[in-house]
Design an enzyme around this catalytic site. Structure first.
Site, short mmCIF file in Angstrom:
data_model
loop_
_atom_site.label_atom_id
_atom_site.label_comp_id
_atom_site.label_asym_id
_atom_site.label_seq_id
_atom_site.Cartn_x
_atom_site.Cartn_y
_atom_site.Cartn_z
N HIS A 61 38.50 36.01 30.61
CA HIS A 61 39.36 35.62 31.29
C HIS A 61 40.23 34.24 30.64
O HIS A 61 41.26 34.33 31.14
CB HIS A 61 38.41 34.88 32.59
CG HIS A 61 39.07 34.25 33.68
ND1 HIS A 61 40.02 34.95 34.38
CD2 HIS A 61 38.88 32.95 34.08
CE1 HIS A 61 40.71 33.94 35.27
NE2 HIS A 61 40.25 32.79 34.98
N PHE A 74 38.51 29.84 40.99
CA PHE A 74 38.14 28.67 41.84
C PHE A 74 36.96 28.92 42.75
O PHE A 74 36.88 29.96 43.22
CB PHE A 74 39.45 27.91 42.35
CG PHE A 74 40.22 27.23 41.51
CD1 PHE A 74 40.12 27.07 40.09
CD2 PHE A 74 41.44 26.67 42.08
CE1 PHE A 74 40.74 26.34 39.40
CE2 PHE A 74 42.27 25.85 41.34
CZ PHE A 74 41.96 25.62 39.88
#
Length: 401
Positions: A296, A388
């Site tokens: 990521h 998130f």
């Protein structure tokens, strides 16, 4: 009786649009040439002293006249992708074979057409009313993206949006697999699209997460943050027997939600490890059977350190890994889909793309972070997406055995 197997699935067609250009070809060239698409931001109304991955000429894209109500930056990106790599034509073939009601659309996005609302807000009249031409449902709403793509492709299957922050584009493929396994669809257009907007740029500035004065440098010892990008990544998923011979396969996927913090990852990467383990289990693989991990790798201090711990915990220091966000920027809800396409390119070309602009990785890292391109036989690639709120996802892409 429906075929209830979730995996594997054929990646029968794919396309992408990034700051490097429309289609897979410019992305492939840039990866090999180690030329990134990030530039100093000139986005109107955005923060100063940041770099972004802005797609060239997206503002000039015209939607079909009968779909003009969907006009927004996000859907223009989607339109660019549909016109690239023969993607719309491949979907048309699938619809002709299975019927347009048997082809679904599942697409991830985090901000959809918010940029269109930003423009409308600046055009309020003296009473504060938005312009009459503003179409919230057609542009801003999350459902605008899958609704546009379904209408544009003439499909009649289920269509819905996934919005799980930065895992959205990858998570769409898990939902696509469920639709096929349950017998609801025979093929699914999956992926993600996210576009630049002032809300995102100023929001990440307020969180002090943006790289300042230069492009993001994931895994570097002196990394200082994210460079936001915009992109579209689309794939056409179907059962292997229905896909083109030799097409790459989505071997498995895994997801988790650790809910550690609104914007910070779990420091030990527990949710990340769980998602990667689930993906390997779905694919029937051990960690040693993965040849490369696409991180990521956002370029923030906390995210990269967490992911290093998680990847080392599972893969040790023998499996090369790297982040490709130095090329594209972090395309948020589209990133997982774009990086799935990058994983396909890596498989096809035998390429491990070393982190861009990084001479050596953070000395505290223990995983095998690559900083230079390497050519080697790749059979299986794991691609990570973390978002998130503790949303985690991992895709495993590979060749047929």
């Amino acid at each position: 009786m429906p075929d209830t197997r979730l995996w594997p699935l054929s990646l029968a067609a794919a396309t992408t649009v990034t700051a490097l250009g429309a289609g897979i070809a410019p992305l492939r060239r840039a990866l090999h040439a180690r030329e990134g698409g990030l530039r100093p931001s000139a986005f109107p109304g955005g923060p100063e002293d940041i770099w972004v991955g802005q797609v060239p000429e997206v503002e000039a894209v015209e939607l079909p006249p009968e779909l003009a109500g969907f006009a927004c930056r996000n859907n223009r990106l989607a339109e660019m992708a549909l016109r690239s790599d023969g993607f719309a034509e491949a979907v048309s073939v699938a619809a002709a074979r299975h019927g347009p009601d048997r082809v679904a659309v599942v697409l991830g996005t985090s901000t959809a057409g918010i940029e269109e609302t930003e423009q409308a807000y600046r055009q309020r009249d003296a009473a504060g009313a938005l312009p009459a031409s503003f179409n919230y449902a057609g542009s801003h709403d999350l459902q605008s993206l899958p609704a546009y793509v379904r209408a544009r492709l003439g499909l009649r299957g289920p269509a819905f949006a996934i919005s799980t922050a930065c895992t959205s584009g990858a998570r769409s493929m898990l939902e696509a697999a469920a639709l096929i396994a349950s017998g609801v669809a025979d093929a699914v257009v999956a992926g993600g699209v996210d576009s630049l907007c002032r809300l995102t740029l100023h929001g990440f500035t307020a969180l002090e997460l943006l790289s300042r004065g230069g492009p993001t440098r994931p895994c570097a010892a002196d990394r200082d943050g994210i460079s936001i990008g915009e992109a579209a990544g689309l794939v056409l998923l179907m059962r292997p027997e229905d896909g083109p011979p030799g097409a790459p396969l989505l071997l498995g996927a895994g997801a988790s939600s650790d809910g550690h913090h609104m914007s910070s990852p779990h420091p030990e990467g527990l949710g990340a490890v769980s998602a990667m383990r689930a993906a390997l289990a779905a694919a029937g693989l051990t960690p040693g059977e993965v040849d490369y991990v696409n991180l990521h790798g956002t370029g923030t201090r906390a995210n990269d350190a967490m992911e290093d711990r998680a990847v080392h915990h599972l893969f040790g220091d023998g499996t090369p890994c790297s982040s490709t966000k130095g090329w594209t920027g972090h395309a948020l809800g589209a990133s997982g889909a774009v990086e799935a396409v990058i994983a396909m390119l890596c498989l096809e070309d035998g390429l491990v793309p070393g982190c861009l602009g990084v001479s050596m990785p953070d000395p505290e890292f223990r995983s095998a972070v690559a900083t230079a391109n390497a050519v080697r036989l790749l059979r299986r690639v794991a691609s990570n997406s973390f978002g998130f709120g503790g949303s985690n996802c991992c895709l495993v892409i590979g060749r047929a055995a």
